[in-house]
Design a protein around this motif. Structure first.
Motif, mmCIF file in Angstrom:
data_model
loop_
_atom_site.group_PDB
_atom_site.id
_atom_site.type_symbol
_atom_site.label_atom_id
_atom_site.label_comp_id
_atom_site.label_asym_id
_atom_site.label_seq_id
_atom_site.Cartn_x
_atom_site.Cartn_y
_atom_site.Cartn_z
ATOM 1 N N UNK A 331 0.872 -1.019 0.026
ATOM 2 C CA UNK A 331 -0.026 -0.067 -0.072
ATOM 3 C C UNK A 331 1.055 1.512 -0.090
ATOM 4 N N UNK A 332 0.404 2.012 -0.780
ATOM 5 C CA UNK A 332 1.497 3.270 -1.075
ATOM 6 C C UNK A 332 1.673 4.122 0.410
ATOM 7 N N UNK A 333 0.549 4.095 1.040
ATOM 8 C CA UNK A 333 0.765 5.011 2.495
ATOM 9 C C UNK A 333 1.874 4.326 3.465
ATOM 10 N N UNK A 334 2.129 3.184 3.188
ATOM 11 C CA UNK A 334 3.300 2.440 4.209
ATOM 12 C C UNK A 334 4.565 2.273 3.476
ATOM 13 N N UNK A 335 4.764 2.695 2.437
ATOM 14 C CA UNK A 335 5.950 2.684 1.846
ATOM 15 C C UNK A 335 7.289 3.378 2.466
ATOM 16 N N UNK A 336 6.895 4.492 3.082
ATOM 17 C CA UNK A 336 8.018 5.040 3.866
ATOM 18 C C UNK A 336 8.219 4.608 5.053
ATOM 19 N N UNK A 337 9.302 4.278 5.514
ATOM 20 C CA UNK A 337 9.490 3.954 6.911
ATOM 21 C C UNK A 337 9.186 4.679 8.130
ATOM 22 N N UNK A 338 9.306 6.043 7.755
ATOM 23 C CA UNK A 338 8.962 7.016 8.798
ATOM 24 C C UNK A 338 7.720 6.964 9.324
ATOM 25 N N UNK A 339 6.870 6.724 7.806
ATOM 26 C CA UNK A 339 5.185 6.703 8.420
ATOM 27 C C UNK A 339 4.851 5.613 9.142
ATOM 28 N N UNK A 340 5.528 4.260 8.872
ATOM 29 C CA UNK A 340 5.444 3.131 9.793
ATOM 30 C C UNK A 340 5.897 3.519 11.161
ATOM 31 N N UNK A 341 7.069 4.370 11.494
ATOM 32 C CA UNK A 341 7.545 4.182 12.655
ATOM 33 C C UNK A 341 6.549 5.323 13.568
ATOM 34 N N UNK A 342 5.948 6.172 12.653
ATOM 35 C CA UNK A 342 5.118 7.202 13.302
ATOM 36 C C UNK A 342 3.930 6.353 13.639
ATOM 37 N N UNK A 422 4.198 13.208 14.666
ATOM 38 C CA UNK A 422 3.848 14.225 13.738
ATOM 39 C C UNK A 422 4.878 14.698 13.076
ATOM 40 N N UNK A 423 6.114 14.806 13.630
ATOM 41 C CA UNK A 423 7.246 15.234 13.198
ATOM 42 C C UNK A 423 7.647 14.140 12.028
ATOM 43 N N UNK A 424 7.915 12.996 12.213
ATOM 44 C CA UNK A 424 8.001 12.050 11.388
ATOM 45 C C UNK A 424 7.059 11.944 10.066
ATOM 46 N N UNK A 425 5.724 12.016 10.484
ATOM 47 C CA UNK A 425 4.916 12.216 9.241
ATOM 48 C C UNK A 425 5.067 13.366 8.131
ATOM 49 N N UNK A 426 5.347 14.612 9.067
ATOM 50 C CA UNK A 426 5.796 15.589 8.356
ATOM 51 C C UNK A 426 6.990 15.524 7.217
ATOM 52 N N UNK A 427 8.052 14.764 7.827
ATOM 53 C CA UNK A 427 9.220 14.687 7.266
ATOM 54 C C UNK A 427 8.865 13.782 6.058
ATOM 55 N N UNK A 428 7.956 12.790 6.107
ATOM 56 C CA UNK A 428 7.414 11.967 5.298
ATOM 57 C C UNK A 428 6.903 12.495 3.971
ATOM 58 N N UNK A 429 6.090 13.719 4.325
ATOM 59 C CA UNK A 429 5.355 14.488 3.244
ATOM 60 C C UNK A 429 3.936 14.533 3.345
ATOM 61 N N UNK A 430 3.548 14.278 4.784
ATOM 62 C CA UNK A 430 2.016 14.533 5.394
ATOM 63 C C UNK A 430 1.941 15.649 6.027
ATOM 64 N N UNK A 431 0.887 16.332 5.592
ATOM 65 C CA UNK A 431 0.633 17.652 6.277
ATOM 66 C C UNK A 431 -0.929 17.630 6.797
ATOM 67 N N UNK A 432 -1.106 18.671 7.832
ATOM 68 C CA UNK A 432 -2.424 18.617 8.366
ATOM 69 C C UNK A 432 -3.232 19.766 7.848
ATOM 70 N N UNK A 433 -4.570 19.506 7.228
ATOM 71 C CA UNK A 433 -5.197 20.056 6.585
ATOM 72 C C UNK A 433 -6.697 20.173 6.957
ATOM 73 N N UNK A 434 -7.217 20.939 7.636
ATOM 74 C CA UNK A 434 -8.638 21.025 8.023
ATOM 75 C C UNK A 434 -8.728 19.465 9.044
ATOM 76 N N UNK A 435 -8.030 19.429 9.797
ATOM 77 C CA UNK A 435 -7.839 18.250 10.888
ATOM 78 C C UNK A 435 -7.698 17.037 10.272
ATOM 79 N N UNK A 436 -7.291 16.840 8.978
ATOM 80 C CA UNK A 436 -7.094 15.783 8.467
ATOM 81 C C UNK A 436 -5.534 15.595 7.943
#
Length: 611
Positions: A331-342, A422-436
């Protein structure tokens, strides 16, 4: 090859000099030429039991035969073929099949003669020959021959589940030398475990299967090679096995004191809650518990108080492996190990253990927990030597840090952990937008579906989901029946599942099916994670080729470290005890096996058997 090494012979007489030199000119025997004939084989070191042993130490050789034991199973079944990916096989089918050798449950990995009375193997283990007992027979009276062994391997590799193709990948060929002599040839002499693996192949009757579609689920009762046969069944609801009274191998040393219960029945229930109540009502006899809540709260009542139901914890020395939230990296959302660690930082084990599990469990940090093979300290120089060729392909933490799954205070307030996530997710390219939580480039939200088949696990997943929601991750639970769950696992149609990677005291070829990239895209393999990592492939091959026990431990630890620091799973917990409950109709030997529950060594009390 002739080799002449310098030695001091000048002080010897002429004859002595000639003898000294002639010893240099005699070719040393090659390892492939030094053949041992034996009653058994060990993965490393010597066998515990001599050729004239009478029985294993953990059995009662005088245990009476007879009686009936009923156990529970969940869901349903529609097949008596447990070797293929299609269909839902009935519980207990392993009772039907013998193998060339039988395993000793008080040694790390040693096998002794079963269908084979002896074996021949060279020192380099590049091949092995088994001599089949002339008296060995299938349940229909046909003799077990070398052709049946050849048929079994070839059928499992070509038509069985993907596991078998990976597990037997290093077997080059198998040939019937005569009706009672079969030889396995290996692709190389690096895999010491292969000589034992082929000894554990389930022996299938060629005359029964050759005109049937092996890959099609069926409720045709198969011809058996083991001590039990199918006595009766109610499709999808119940199956009963019967101990064959004329089983040819009942007096073999590997079988003495085992297989004591005449009838073994599995009754099916739709879920564990119903099954639990049925047990207390006396509908079945034996239960192995895997829920800490049920263990702490459900084993009550007059039958328990009076001793009619016995509740016990039986310790063992098995590696407990890894039970975890398994992340499907396809699944593309789990490709980055930083997401998995988060995501791992959002699972509060300490709170869960205290509030849901009654502090029954220990946090798992290793894929080989409860064993000497677990990586629990910094790598030694010998381990670094193993890791050095892949240093640039693995996380630097492998060399500098001891992996520990995230730990909390257990009070439920994991603000620090969520900020780190949150820091790990941001490093992996994920941002918070309207609570999501959305990807900054695609705008796609991060969604996770937890696939379960047991409602009992919802109470574990729900707090985890609440923490994920606090990170802006939309999470949900999908509860399906057992058949659909198995089907979706085989097709890798899931985001996250709760699963386990069981381990033995001697890891080997099964590691290829767990982690090797060759199984990542093969439907039905046990590489649920979808790992495609050249460094992991390298370490799996190194582990399988371990020349001795020391190297096996070192190479397993090296593999453990690389798996840990890639954050492929969210580790859960383990316990080093069997939790069992049973009606007071059983007895067991005074000595138990180290590496198994040993239920096959129990027997029914004669007074109960008469009933």
């Amino acid at each position: 090859m002739l080799t002449l090494k310098p030695r001091t012979c000048s002080s010897l007489r002429k004859l002595s000099i000639w003898l000294c030199l002639s010893s240099f000119l005699t070719p040393a025997p090659l390892l492939a030429d030094v053949v041992t004939s034996s009653h058994g084989i060990a993965i490393h070191g010597d066998l515990k039991y001599p050729a004239n042993f009478k029985h294993f130490d953990y059995v009662n050789p005088d245990a009476p035969k007879g009686g009936k034991a009923i156990q529970s199973a969940l869901g349903t079944f529609d097949s008596f073929n447990n070797f293929i990916v299609k269909g839902t096989p009935a519980d207990g089918l392993g009772l039907l099949y013998d193998s060339l050798l039988g395993k000793a449950q008080d040694e790390p990995f040693s096998l002794y003669g079963l269908v084979a009375e002896s074996l021949e193997v060279p020192a380099d283990r590049s091949w092995i020959i088994f001599n089949i007992r002339p008296e060995a027979k299938f349940s229909d009276g046909h003799s077990i021959t070398a052709e049946d062994v050849v048929f079994s391997l070839e059928t499992l590799r070509s038509k069985g589940a993907p596991f078998y193709k990976a597990y037997y990948a290093d077997i080059e060929s198998v040939e019937a030398l005569n009706p009672h002599r079969v030889k396995f040839n290996f692709r190389n002499n690096l895999n010491r475990e292969l000589a034992l693996i082929v000894g554990e192949i389930a022996i299938l009757p060629k005359h029964f299967w050759q005109d049937r579609d092996f890959q099609k689920p069926s409720l045709d009762i198969p011809v058996a090679s083991g001590s039990y046969t199918i006595d009766s069944f109610d499709a999808g609801r119940s199956i009963t096995y019967k101990l064959s009274p004329d089983y040819w191998g009942k007096d073999l040393p590997v079988n003495i004191g085992r297989h004591n219960i005449k009838f073994l029945t599995y009754d099916y229930y739709r879920d564990n809650t119903v099954a639990m109540e049925a047990f207390k009502a006396g509908e079945y006899d034996f239960r192995q518990e895997n829920s800490s809540k049920r263990w702490a709260t459900s084993y009550t009542g007059s039958a328990v108080d009076s001793g009619k139901i016995i509740v016990k914890e039986l310790g063992h020395e098995n590696p407990t492996g890894m039970q975890a939230f398994v992340l499907n990296t396809r699944r593309p959302q789990f490709e980055d190990p930083r997401v998995r660690q988060a995501l791992a930082l959002a699972f509060d084990f300490e709170w869960t253990n205290r509030n849901i599990f009654y502090n029954a469990y220990t946090r798992t940090h290793s894929f080989f927990s409860n064993s000497e093979m677990a990586a629990t300290s910094l790598p030694t120089e010998k381990e670094i030597e193993i890791l050095e060729p892949i240093r640039d392909q693995i996380p630097t933490e492998v060399f500098t840090q001891i992996y520990r799954a995230p730990e909390t205070s257990g009070n439920g307030r994991i603000y620090t952990e969520l900020r780190q996530a949150k820091r790990l997710l941001q490093q992996a390219g994920w941002i918070f937008k309207q609570g999501k939580l959305v990807h900054k480039e695609t705008g796609e939200p991060l969604k996770i579906e937890m696939l379960l088949y047991s409602p009992a696990f919802e109470r574990v997943v729900a707090p985890f989901i609440r923490n994920l929601e606090r990170l802006g991750i939309h999470s949900s639970i999908r509860l399906v029946d057992v058949s659909q769950y198995i089907s979706r696992l085989r097709k890798y149609d899931f985001d996250v599942v709760v699963s386990g990677f069981g381990q033995s005291s001697s890891p080997g070829n099964e590691q290829r099916d767990y982690w090797h990239s060759s199984g990542a895209d093969v439907e039905g393999s046990r590489n649920l994670i979808g790992i495609k990592n050249p460094a992991v492939d390298y370490l799996v091959d190194q582990l399988i080729q371990s020349p001795d026990r020391e190297q096996l431990v070192l190479r397993t630890r090296a593999l453990d470290r690389v798996l840990q620091w890639n954050h492929y799973v969210i580790p859960q917990y383990h316990i080093n005890k069997y939790r069992v409950a049973y009606w007071d109709k059983f007895e067991m030997p005074s000595t138990r096996p180290k590496y198994n529950l040993g239920f096959d060594t129990w027997w029914i009390k004669p007074s109960e058997g008469a009933k």
